[in-house]
Design a protein around this motif. Structure first.
Motif, PDB file in Angstrom:
ATOM      1  N   LEU A   1       0.822  -1.210   0.000  1.00  0.00           N
ATOM      2  CA  LEU A   1       0.000   0.000   0.000  1.00  0.00           C
ATOM      3  C   LEU A   1       0.857   1.262   0.000  1.00  0.00           C
ATOM      4  O   LEU A   1       0.624   2.182  -0.794  1.00  0.00           O
ATOM      5  CB  LEU A   1      -0.934  -0.002   1.211  1.00  0.00           C
ATOM      6  N   VAL A   2       1.843   1.325   0.882  1.00  0.00           N
ATOM      7  CA  VAL A   2       2.675   2.534   0.979  1.00  0.00           C
ATOM      8  C   VAL A   2       3.463   2.778  -0.308  1.00  0.00           C
ATOM      9  O   VAL A   2       3.454   3.902  -0.842  1.00  0.00           O
ATOM     10  CB  VAL A   2       3.604   2.442   2.201  1.00  0.00           C
TER      11      VAL A   2
ATOM     12  N   SER B   1       2.652   1.795  -3.271  1.00  0.00           N
ATOM     13  CA  SER B   1       1.666   2.109  -4.298  1.00  0.00           C
ATOM     14  C   SER B   1       1.215   3.560  -4.211  1.00  0.00           C
ATOM     15  O   SER B   1       1.082   4.248  -5.236  1.00  0.00           O
ATOM     16  CB  SER B   1       0.465   1.177  -4.170  1.00  0.00           C
ATOM     17  N   VAL B   2       0.974   4.035  -3.003  1.00  0.00           N
ATOM     18  CA  VAL B   2       0.590   5.444  -2.829  1.00  0.00           C
ATOM     19  C   VAL B   2       1.724   6.363  -3.277  1.00  0.00           C
ATOM     20  O   VAL B   2       1.495   7.396  -3.925  1.00  0.00           O
ATOM     21  CB  VAL B   2       0.207   5.707  -1.361  1.00  0.00           C
ATOM     22  N   PHE B   3       2.959   5.991  -2.966  1.00  0.00           N
ATOM     23  CA  PHE B   3       4.117   6.796  -3.367  1.00  0.00           C
ATOM     24  C   PHE B   3       4.234   6.857  -4.890  1.00  0.00           C
ATOM     25  O   PHE B   3       4.418   7.937  -5.474  1.00  0.00           O
ATOM     26  CB  PHE B   3       5.381   6.195  -2.748  1.00  0.00           C
TER      27      PHE B   3
ATOM     28  N   SER C   1       1.842   6.365  -7.016  1.00  0.00           N
ATOM     29  CA  SER C   1       0.678   7.089  -7.537  1.00  0.00           C
ATOM     30  C   SER C   1       0.889   8.594  -7.460  1.00  0.00           C
ATOM     31  O   SER C   1       0.505   9.336  -8.378  1.00  0.00           O
ATOM     32  CB  SER C   1      -0.575   6.693  -6.753  1.00  0.00           C
ATOM     33  N   LEU C   2       1.498   9.056  -6.381  1.00  0.00           N
ATOM     34  CA  LEU C   2       1.818  10.480  -6.283  1.00  0.00           C
ATOM     35  C   LEU C   2       2.822  10.899  -7.356  1.00  0.00           C
ATOM     36  O   LEU C   2       2.713  11.989  -7.932  1.00  0.00           O
ATOM     37  CB  LEU C   2       2.366  10.794  -4.889  1.00  0.00           C
TER      38      LEU C   2
ATOM     39  N   GLY D   1      -2.316   8.896 -12.039  1.00  0.00           N
ATOM     40  CA  GLY D   1      -2.154   8.416 -10.667  1.00  0.00           C
ATOM     41  C   GLY D   1      -3.026   7.212 -10.369  1.00  0.00           C
ATOM     42  O   GLY D   1      -2.586   6.248  -9.725  1.00  0.00           O
TER      43      GLY D   1
ATOM     44  N   PHE E   1      -1.865   3.388  -9.368  1.00  0.00           N
ATOM     45  CA  PHE E   1      -2.376   2.730  -8.163  1.00  0.00           C
ATOM     46  C   PHE E   1      -3.053   1.403  -8.504  1.00  0.00           C
ATOM     47  O   PHE E   1      -2.930   0.418  -7.767  1.00  0.00           O
ATOM     48  CB  PHE E   1      -3.352   3.664  -7.454  1.00  0.00           C
TER      49      PHE E   1
ATOM     50  N   THR F   1      -1.654  -2.022  -6.799  1.00  0.00           N
ATOM     51  CA  THR F   1      -2.550  -2.685  -5.832  1.00  0.00           C
ATOM     52  C   THR F   1      -3.930  -2.845  -6.464  1.00  0.00           C
ATOM     53  O   THR F   1      -4.836  -2.037  -6.203  1.00  0.00           O
ATOM     54  CB  THR F   1      -2.645  -1.859  -4.537  1.00  0.00           C
TER      55      THR F   1
ATOM     56  N   THR G   1      -6.989  -3.534  -3.845  1.00  0.00           N
ATOM     57  CA  THR G   1      -7.311  -2.326  -3.081  1.00  0.00           C
ATOM     58  C   THR G   1      -7.977  -1.286  -3.967  1.00  0.00           C
ATOM     59  O   THR G   1      -8.911  -0.589  -3.536  1.00  0.00           O
ATOM     60  CB  THR G   1      -6.035  -1.743  -2.453  1.00  0.00           C
ATOM     61  N   TYR G   2      -7.528  -1.180  -5.213  1.00  0.00           N
ATOM     62  CA  TYR G   2      -8.135  -0.230  -6.151  1.00  0.00           C
ATOM     63  C   TYR G   2      -9.600  -0.580  -6.397  1.00  0.00           C
ATOM     64  O   TYR G   2     -10.469   0.304  -6.415  1.00  0.00           O
ATOM     65  CB  TYR G   2      -7.346  -0.237  -7.456  1.00  0.00           C
TER      66      TYR G   2
END
Length: 230
Positions: free
Chosen positions: A104-105, A107-109, A111-112, A156, A160, A164, A167-168
């Protein structure tokens, strides 16, 4: 004649009576004379006591009300926090422990990074070059307002989704059922149907063109074989 009968009778006035009463000296000797200041009378100011009593009742009521309100707010906050934890656990964590803990972490990075890359690409100031200027067709399309709004979000979200996917999908389901309005969901569904129809049309057209080209190539080969025997 006795001596007492010869003494003149003195007259005294009873101060407690409104009328002047003549009393003898013998009666006067046994009558107590009030002396001012020997006794003190304590007077109670009742309106002041009532004000203090009302003030005490008001302060006591305010204190009890504040304590009860604080306890209610604290209890409600604890319930909301627990409900939020249960909601996140049921909708995101259960059955998706690996992505939530491991991916998750990052993936968020990523995506940003994709989002800000889209911002950089659609920024008109980054297209001021000789080859690709803002006046070119590609520059106009890329730096248009819809592209500047949608392209960073799309990039983004695409990043993501690739990192993931489970989660998406769950985020999309939560947004669809708990965030968006029913009319908005219907519009999105209609848009998806139109996109699917357009995609199917392009796929059918691509297959038709591919088959047509294959047939034409086969005919050309057959013609070449028949015309120029080797």
């Amino acid at each position: 004649m006795s001596t007492d009968s010869q003494l003149p009778r003195r007259r005294f006035y009873d101060v407690s009576s409104k009328e002047h009463v003549v009393i003898s000296s013998e009666e006067a000797s046994h009558t107590p004379i009030p002396v001012k200041g020997l006794t003190s009378e304590v007077s109670i100011y009742e309106p002041l006591l009532e004000k203090f009593h009302d003030l005490h009742q008001s302060v006591n009521h305010f204190y009890k009300t504040s304590v009860l309100e604080y306890q209610n707010l604290t209890h409600a906050a604890k319930n909301e926090i627990q409900n939020s934890k249960n909601y996140l656990n049921e909708n995101f964590v259960v059955g998706n422990e690996y992505e939530m803990k491991e991916k998750l972490v990052p993936s968020v990075f990523y995506s940003l990074i994709g989002f800000y890359t889209g911002r950089i690409v659609t920024n008109p100031h980054n297209w001021n070059s000789v080859i690709f200027g803002t006046k070119s067709l590609l520059g106009k399309i890329t730096t248009s307002l819809p592209s500047r709004l949608l392209f960073p979000i799309a990039l983004g979200a695409y990043t993501f989704e690739n990192q993931t996917p489970i989660t998406y999908q769950r985020v999309g389901a939560v947004v669809k059922h708990d965030v968006l309005h029913k009319d908005t969901i219907e519009i999105i569904d209609i848009g998806k149907q139109e996109v699917e129809k357009t995609r199917k049309l392009f796929n059918d057209l691509s297959e038709t063109i591919d088959l047509t080209l294959q047939k034409q190539i086969h005919r050309l080969r057959q013609y070449a074989v028949d015309t120029w025997p080797f």
